[in-house]
Motif scaffolding. Sequence first.
Motif, PDB file in Angstrom:
ATOM      1  N   MET A 125      -1.586   7.074   6.605  1.00  0.00           N
ATOM      2  CA  MET A 125      -1.371   5.622   6.086  1.00  0.00           C
ATOM      3  C   MET A 125      -2.779   5.062   5.568  1.00  0.00           C
ATOM      4  N   ASN A 126      -3.957   5.596   5.915  1.00  0.00           N
ATOM      5  CA  ASN A 126      -5.331   4.962   5.657  1.00  0.00           C
ATOM      6  C   ASN A 126      -5.858   5.658   4.274  1.00  0.00           C
ATOM      7  N   SER A 127      -4.953   6.232   3.679  1.00  0.00           N
ATOM      8  CA  SER A 127      -5.101   7.139   2.196  1.00  0.00           C
ATOM      9  C   SER A 127      -5.812   5.943   1.627  1.00  0.00           C
ATOM     10  N   LYS A 128      -7.048   6.431   0.794  1.00  0.00           N
ATOM     11  CA  LYS A 128      -7.555   5.679  -0.224  1.00  0.00           C
ATOM     12  C   LYS A 128      -7.688   6.350  -1.476  1.00  0.00           C
ATOM     13  N   PHE A 129      -7.568   5.739  -2.504  1.00  0.00           N
ATOM     14  CA  PHE A 129      -7.435   6.671  -3.865  1.00  0.00           C
ATOM     15  C   PHE A 129      -8.190   5.593  -4.918  1.00  0.00           C
ATOM     16  N   ASN A 130      -8.948   6.339  -6.022  1.00  0.00           N
ATOM     17  CA  ASN A 130      -9.527   5.532  -7.037  1.00  0.00           C
ATOM     18  C   ASN A 130      -8.555   5.626  -8.250  1.00  0.00           C
ATOM     19  N   LYS A 131      -9.021   5.042  -9.205  1.00  0.00           N
ATOM     20  CA  LYS A 131      -8.399   4.800 -10.265  1.00  0.00           C
ATOM     21  C   LYS A 131      -8.142   6.065 -11.173  1.00  0.00           C
ATOM     22  N   PHE A 132      -9.072   6.908 -11.140  1.00  0.00           N
ATOM     23  CA  PHE A 132      -8.781   8.350 -11.828  1.00  0.00           C
ATOM     24  C   PHE A 132      -7.746   9.055 -11.121  1.00  0.00           C
ATOM     25  N   GLU A 182       7.003   9.219  -0.637  1.00  0.00           N
ATOM     26  CA  GLU A 182       7.500   8.424  -1.602  1.00  0.00           C
ATOM     27  C   GLU A 182       7.583   6.680  -0.840  1.00  0.00           C
ATOM     28  N   GLU A 183       7.783   6.893   0.313  1.00  0.00           N
ATOM     29  CA  GLU A 183       7.781   5.768   0.954  1.00  0.00           C
ATOM     30  C   GLU A 183       6.534   5.077   1.002  1.00  0.00           C
ATOM     31  N   MET A 184       5.422   5.831   1.394  1.00  0.00           N
ATOM     32  CA  MET A 184       4.053   5.247   1.456  1.00  0.00           C
ATOM     33  C   MET A 184       3.525   5.020  -0.050  1.00  0.00           C
ATOM     34  N   MET A 185       3.723   5.763  -1.020  1.00  0.00           N
ATOM     35  CA  MET A 185       3.169   5.504  -2.355  1.00  0.00           C
ATOM     36  C   MET A 185       3.688   4.501  -3.091  1.00  0.00           C
ATOM     37  N   LYS A 186       4.906   4.090  -2.239  1.00  0.00           N
ATOM     38  CA  LYS A 186       5.593   2.672  -2.838  1.00  0.00           C
ATOM     39  C   LYS A 186       4.787   1.460  -2.728  1.00  0.00           C
ATOM     40  N   TYR A 187       3.890   1.564  -1.518  1.00  0.00           N
ATOM     41  CA  TYR A 187       3.113   0.488  -1.134  1.00  0.00           C
ATOM     42  C   TYR A 187       1.919   0.548  -1.364  1.00  0.00           C
ATOM     43  N   VAL A 188       1.273   1.539  -1.976  1.00  0.00           N
ATOM     44  CA  VAL A 188       0.085   1.666  -2.535  1.00  0.00           C
ATOM     45  C   VAL A 188      -0.347   0.734  -3.755  1.00  0.00           C
ATOM     46  N   ARG A 189      -1.439   0.121  -3.402  1.00  0.00           N
ATOM     47  CA  ARG A 189      -1.736  -1.103  -4.433  1.00  0.00           C
ATOM     48  C   ARG A 189      -3.113  -1.225  -4.433  1.00  0.00           C
ATOM     49  N   LYS A 190      -3.669  -1.883  -5.359  1.00  0.00           N
ATOM     50  CA  LYS A 190      -5.166  -2.030  -5.584  1.00  0.00           C
ATOM     51  C   LYS A 190      -5.682  -3.084  -4.461  1.00  0.00           C
ATOM     52  N   THR A 191      -6.580  -2.659  -3.494  1.00  0.00           N
ATOM     53  CA  THR A 191      -6.979  -3.506  -2.602  1.00  0.00           C
ATOM     54  C   THR A 191      -8.556  -3.607  -2.539  1.00  0.00           C
ATOM     55  N   GLY A 192      -9.332  -3.169  -3.462  1.00  0.00           N
ATOM     56  CA  GLY A 192     -10.468  -3.372  -3.659  1.00  0.00           C
ATOM     57  C   GLY A 192     -11.234  -2.870  -5.004  1.00  0.00           C
ATOM     58  N   ARG A 193     -12.471  -2.836  -5.348  1.00  0.00           N
ATOM     59  CA  ARG A 193     -12.812  -2.365  -6.355  1.00  0.00           C
ATOM     60  C   ARG A 193     -12.802  -1.031  -6.439  1.00  0.00           C
ATOM     61  N   ASP A 194     -11.826  -0.425  -7.306  1.00  0.00           N
ATOM     62  CA  ASP A 194     -11.561   0.926  -7.667  1.00  0.00           C
ATOM     63  C   ASP A 194     -11.198   1.739  -6.414  1.00  0.00           C
ATOM     64  N   ILE A 195     -10.430   0.777  -5.489  1.00  0.00           N
ATOM     65  CA  ILE A 195      -9.896   1.291  -4.359  1.00  0.00           C
ATOM     66  C   ILE A 195      -8.353   1.094  -4.443  1.00  0.00           C
ATOM     67  N   PRO A 202      -1.949  -1.948   1.973  1.00  0.00           N
ATOM     68  CA  PRO A 202      -2.431  -3.129   2.603  1.00  0.00           C
ATOM     69  C   PRO A 202      -2.290  -3.080   4.042  1.00  0.00           C
ATOM     70  N   GLU A 203      -3.011  -3.640   5.040  1.00  0.00           N
ATOM     71  CA  GLU A 203      -3.015  -3.708   6.296  1.00  0.00           C
ATOM     72  C   GLU A 203      -1.687  -4.290   6.761  1.00  0.00           C
ATOM     73  N   GLU A 204      -1.159  -5.348   6.334  1.00  0.00           N
ATOM     74  CA  GLU A 204      -0.057  -5.978   6.838  1.00  0.00           C
ATOM     75  C   GLU A 204       1.255  -5.130   6.561  1.00  0.00           C
ATOM     76  N   ILE A 205       1.165  -4.477   5.506  1.00  0.00           N
ATOM     77  CA  ILE A 205       2.515  -3.555   5.312  1.00  0.00           C
ATOM     78  C   ILE A 205       2.258  -2.309   6.072  1.00  0.00           C
ATOM     79  N   LYS A 206       0.994  -1.724   6.534  1.00  0.00           N
ATOM     80  CA  LYS A 206       0.799  -0.633   7.487  1.00  0.00           C
ATOM     81  C   LYS A 206       1.539  -0.704   8.517  1.00  0.00           C
TER      82      LYS A 206
END
Lengths: 91, 500
Positions: free
Chosen positions: B57-64, B117-130, B134-138
């Motif tokens: 749930m706490n996975s973080k990705f960059n733009k690349f 698939e469930e988790m990636m559905k909710y992954v969105r930009k939460t910071g500069r290149d992060i 989001p916390e509320e969705i978690k």
Amino acid sequence: MENQEVEKKMMSIVTEDGSVEEVEVILAFEFKDTKKEYVIYTKNERDENDNITVYVSHVDRSSGEPNLLGIEDEEEWNRVKDVLRELSKPE
Amino acid sequence: MNNFELKDFDYKVSKRHAAERKIKFKNVSFLNFTNRFKNFLQKRLEKKLEKATNDAMNSKFNKFEMETTIDGKTIADRIMKSRTEKVAKIEEKLIILGRGKIEKRNYINTRAIKLKEEMMKYVRKTGRDIYSIPEEIKENMLNGTEKKEINDTKRVIDEETIKLQDNLKNIETNVNEEEITAVINQSLNNISLENDINVAETKQSVDKVFDEKEMEDSNYSLSDESAISPIKNIKPMEFPAFSPVSVIEKKLSEVDLNSDVFGNSPKIDSIPVTSEENNVEIESEEIEREMPIIAEERKINYYEKTKDDIKKYDSLMDELKDTKINDIETAERIRNELEKTENEIIENKNNLSEEEALMLEKEFEENKQEEIKEETSENISFDYSEATARDIDKAISVTKSPKDLKAMMERVRLLQEEEKRTQERAEQAEKQKKAKEQEFEETARKLQAYGDDLEQKCTINAEKEKQTLEEAKEWDQAINSMLQAMNSSSNIKDNNIKKK
């Protein structure tokens, strides 16, 4: 439908003469004061009264690999038996 | 008694250096034993599951990672899948511990994909290149997942029940459906009664206090072969296998054809029977008396037909199972290979420094772009490393897509930067070299001077020594001549005395 069996913890014991035995590990525990570790396992032996035999060894990890040693001290053995009695009661 | 703690023993091979101690347990006590450990393992697994779920749930990705695709999937996708797989593996272990088995083959992969698939559905930009969830969705997801799990389990149980009912309905017989249900229910009741009796007996033995006298211990000696009894399979935790087909077959095989269950004809109050003699309604008792043979035949037909249907169902299930197994095995093999590649990529990425990783990623991207370019631009190969501006222009004019152009420009820019850096490094090296040379020359000069000085000193010393030697010689000679003179004068004196 295929059903996966209950996961059993098996262990291979290599004896001093080099022969290998497959046993089922029932549980392992450690005394908090002495930090001595023990393993309890079975070879699935039952007697005429359907009682099952379990084996107890002390686990020595000082050389890196686990070695099973016997329990020589009677006081230590009595302590281990107390633990086994405790664990054999329903939770 | 809390002076001990349970441990998870995870070694596959151990060496035995001394005889172990052995002890006997009653079956019930042994079951308590194993249940205790099972609960302990369950708690440990639950903790691991919580941690693995949080990691995912706490996975973080960059733009690349979000944009770069490898074989149709983004790097972020692959990373998340590896994390959800860990979750699924722990879940499977928990299910096996709890239920004793897992119903679905390939549970881990299916579950991992679903979670990913469930988790990636909710992954969105939460910071500069992060990019992350989001916390509320978690929080919502965590709560929702739990409930969904419970619902899923309930749904599975409901589905099984429905299947059993459908199977019962689908069995074609010569007998009325209601009669079949009545018959089976009656046999079910008979069997469940037996089970109740067994449970009561077991409960009594469990309540019995564990008696010391019942526990024997002895020193086990390797030489005492008679102490070893034949190995038997033990199943301390047996869970009834649930299968609608097996249930039906079991029930039917237990039905005694001679029993009253089948012996009684359906309760029909009256049947209009036409006969040549008269139209008379015959009572049910008369029917029973008159038609025992037909009842017997009906019993046999029903049983045989049901058995055939069950066999057909079984063989059909086997066929489907085989096909599914083949497909699943192929998919699993492919999945494993992909995971290996993915893990290698991730491992390599983790081991590199940021700069190196960035360079490698860019190189990979460039290679990929070049491959695409080769496919689209008719086998034009171009070595950018030694390209001049004119050559690059020429190459650019040959390419077909703006993407290629962009990639090439980027590559050129990188090469130019690299060249600059290399030049700077070369200049620096040159400077260092010069400095070293100067230092060397100076040292050589000093050494030379020192050498000359020493030589000079040695010469002077040699000359002094020579002079001293010569003086000594002269003194020597002088002394000798004096001695000679003294000798000769003493000789003369002696001669004079003698003469006198």
